[in-house]
Design a protein around this motif. Structure first.
Motif, PDB file in Angstrom:
ATOM      1  N   TRP A   1       9.484   2.527   3.714  1.00  0.00           N
ATOM      2  CA  TRP A   1       9.177   3.460   2.643  1.00  0.00           C
ATOM      3  C   TRP A   1      10.210   3.387   1.517  1.00  0.00           C
ATOM      4  O   TRP A   1       9.859   3.479   0.340  1.00  0.00           O
ATOM      5  N   ALA A   2      11.481   3.216   1.858  1.00  0.00           N
ATOM      6  CA  ALA A   2      12.510   3.100   0.824  1.00  0.00           C
ATOM      7  C   ALA A   2      12.312   1.829   0.007  1.00  0.00           C
ATOM      8  O   ALA A   2      12.492   1.827  -1.224  1.00  0.00           O
TER       9      ALA A   2
ATOM     10  N   LEU B   1       0.829  -1.207   0.000  1.00  0.00           N
ATOM     11  CA  LEU B   1       0.000   0.000   0.000  1.00  0.00           C
ATOM     12  C   LEU B   1       0.862   1.256   0.000  1.00  0.00           C
ATOM     13  O   LEU B   1       0.463   2.293  -0.535  1.00  0.00           O
ATOM     14  N   THR B   2       2.042   1.176   0.587  1.00  0.00           N
ATOM     15  CA  THR B   2       2.951   2.323   0.575  1.00  0.00           C
ATOM     16  C   THR B   2       3.420   2.615  -0.838  1.00  0.00           C
ATOM     17  O   THR B   2       3.522   3.779  -1.248  1.00  0.00           O
TER      18      THR B   2
ATOM     19  N   VAL C   1       6.403  14.063  -0.378  1.00  0.00           N
ATOM     20  CA  VAL C   1       5.384  13.246   0.275  1.00  0.00           C
ATOM     21  C   VAL C   1       5.550  13.409   1.785  1.00  0.00           C
ATOM     22  O   VAL C   1       6.619  13.142   2.335  1.00  0.00           O
ATOM     23  N   LEU C   2       4.485  13.856   2.449  1.00  0.00           N
ATOM     24  CA  LEU C   2       4.511  14.104   3.889  1.00  0.00           C
ATOM     25  C   LEU C   2       3.753  13.013   4.626  1.00  0.00           C
ATOM     26  O   LEU C   2       2.653  12.627   4.217  1.00  0.00           O
ATOM     27  N   THR C   3       4.323  12.531   5.728  1.00  0.00           N
ATOM     28  CA  THR C   3       3.649  11.491   6.500  1.00  0.00           C
ATOM     29  C   THR C   3       4.195  11.464   7.922  1.00  0.00           C
ATOM     30  O   THR C   3       5.250  12.033   8.207  1.00  0.00           O
TER      31      THR C   3
ATOM     32  N   SER D   1      -0.189   7.274   7.528  1.00  0.00           N
ATOM     33  CA  SER D   1       0.481   6.000   7.754  1.00  0.00           C
ATOM     34  C   SER D   1      -0.007   5.360   9.045  1.00  0.00           C
ATOM     35  O   SER D   1      -0.295   6.041  10.030  1.00  0.00           O
ATOM     36  N   SER D   2      -0.069   4.038   9.051  1.00  0.00           N
ATOM     37  CA  SER D   2      -0.488   3.299  10.232  1.00  0.00           C
ATOM     38  C   SER D   2       0.480   3.540  11.392  1.00  0.00           C
ATOM     39  O   SER D   2       1.695   3.410  11.223  1.00  0.00           O
ATOM     40  N   PRO D   3      -0.019   3.873  12.568  1.00  0.00           N
ATOM     41  CA  PRO D   3       0.870   4.035  13.725  1.00  0.00           C
ATOM     42  C   PRO D   3       1.434   2.705  14.206  1.00  0.00           C
ATOM     43  O   PRO D   3       2.369   2.681  15.008  1.00  0.00           O
ATOM     44  N   PHE D   4       0.895   1.599  13.721  1.00  0.00           N
ATOM     45  CA  PHE D   4       1.364   0.280  14.130  1.00  0.00           C
ATOM     46  C   PHE D   4       2.511  -0.227  13.268  1.00  0.00           C
ATOM     47  O   PHE D   4       3.441  -0.848  13.763  1.00  0.00           O
TER      48      PHE D   4
END
Length: 326
Positions: free
Chosen positions: A59-60, A31-32, A124-126, A151-154
């Motif tokens: 993310w990378a 999903l990322t 892209v900000l997250t 983004s999921s905190p988990f």
């Protein structure tokens, strides 16, 4: 029967795959990668990720599957970030909102450089609650397309995105994100509510609250500071092991481009107030809990009676520790 869980209910003991130990859920980059595509990132782009680990690596990895090249450089060191962007010929920066704003300020005030010289096409900000007008300001300064991703905190993986501050968050796939009442275990369709993640027969409360589709607040026993979640129960437990601590207040502010946190501790005995060893013990306890820099202050007045820890969020983000009282 649906189970309603918070992050304190999760455990990594039964989880499988590549794990984020701070979240308890597997790291999945699919999903990322889709979030990056929605942000306009494609085969001709080169991506630099300035997020804390292990999220930066996630993310990378996702960016490498979408773009021509990707690297994770971490959130610290603006000069190092500038060097990485130049060396890679980067077209895309992934960062927290305050990280990107701080980088912009350093370019102007310290490096005396024009942001346009970097040639960024996408930002892209997250990972944080963005201050008002952040997206538009960055877009203007860098002449880049700026996208915000939730983004999921988990796990740190992307779940939703929006192309502008005026737009609501849009889930990246059906069923990955829902909205619930903050104080009741019920789902709602609209209005102010807590974002939740379906997880088998359970619903995971994220501790993040939206207003009109915009990420606006946090709630519960974890506070978001500089893109990192700080566990209040863990901090409370660590401080309770230090003899003489009778109370504390965690104050969080965002006066400039970055969040600042300060912990004011109250001792039960006046003899401890000016004791450097006790201050050092508190600083060491905090350093063992979180990579966040937290200033330690000591109340000049002792108080024998113990009082619960207090969070004062001058940013206006955290609504409270007890959902039932919000």
């Amino acid at each position: 029967m649906t189970r309603w869980l918070t992050r304190d209910d999760l455990t990594t003991r039964s989880a499988t795959g590549l794990l984020n130990l701070t979240g308890g859920l597997p790291l999945r980059p699919e999903l990322t990668a889709e979030a990056l595509r929605q942000a306009g990132v494609g085969e001709g782009d080169r991506v630099v990720v300035a997020l804390a680990e292990p999220v930066g690596g996630l993310w990378a990895t996702a960016a490498a599957s979408v773009a021509e090249a990707a690297a994770s450089v971490g959130p610290r060191g603006r000069m190092r970030l500038h060097h990485a962007l130049q060396e890679m010929g980067a077209t895309t920066l992934v960062a927290t909102p305050t990280g990107a704003m701080d980088f912009l300020a350093r370019l102007h005030l310290e490096f005396l450089l024009d942001p346009l010289d970097l040639g960024l096409r996408h930002i892209v900000l997250t990972g944080e609650i963005a201050s008002r007008r952040t997206l538009g300001h960055l877009a203007s300064e860098f002449e880049a397309r700026v996208t915000e991703v939730y983004s999921s905190p988990f796990s740190g993986g992307a779940l939703a995105w929006r192309p502008a501050e005026s737009e609501p968050l849009t889930p990246l796939a059906e069923g990955v994100l829902g909205l619930a009442s903050i104080g009741k275990d019920t789902m709602i369709d609209e209005g102010r509510g807590e974002l939740v993640i379906p997880y088998g027969d359970a619903v995971l409360r994220t501790g993040q609250v939206t207003v009109e589709g915009r990420l606006a607040h946090t709630v519960g026993e974890h506070v978001l500071v500089r893109g990192v979640w700080l566990s209040l129960p863990r901090m409370e437990k660590a401080l309770s092991k230090i003899d003489g601590v009778s109370g504390w207040e965690l104050a969080i502010s965002r006066q400039g481009t970055l969040d600042a946190a300060a912990l004011t501790v109250t001792f039960a005995r006046q003899s401890l107030v000016k004791n450097p060893m006790w201050r050092s013990r508190i600083q060491q306890a905090l350093a063992a809990l979180t990579p966040i820099s937290i200033a330690v202050e000591i109340s000049p007045d002792a108080a024998e009676s113990s009082t619960p820890g207090v969070v004062t969020d001058h940013r206006g983000h955290h609504l409270g520790r007890d959902r039932a009282l919000v």
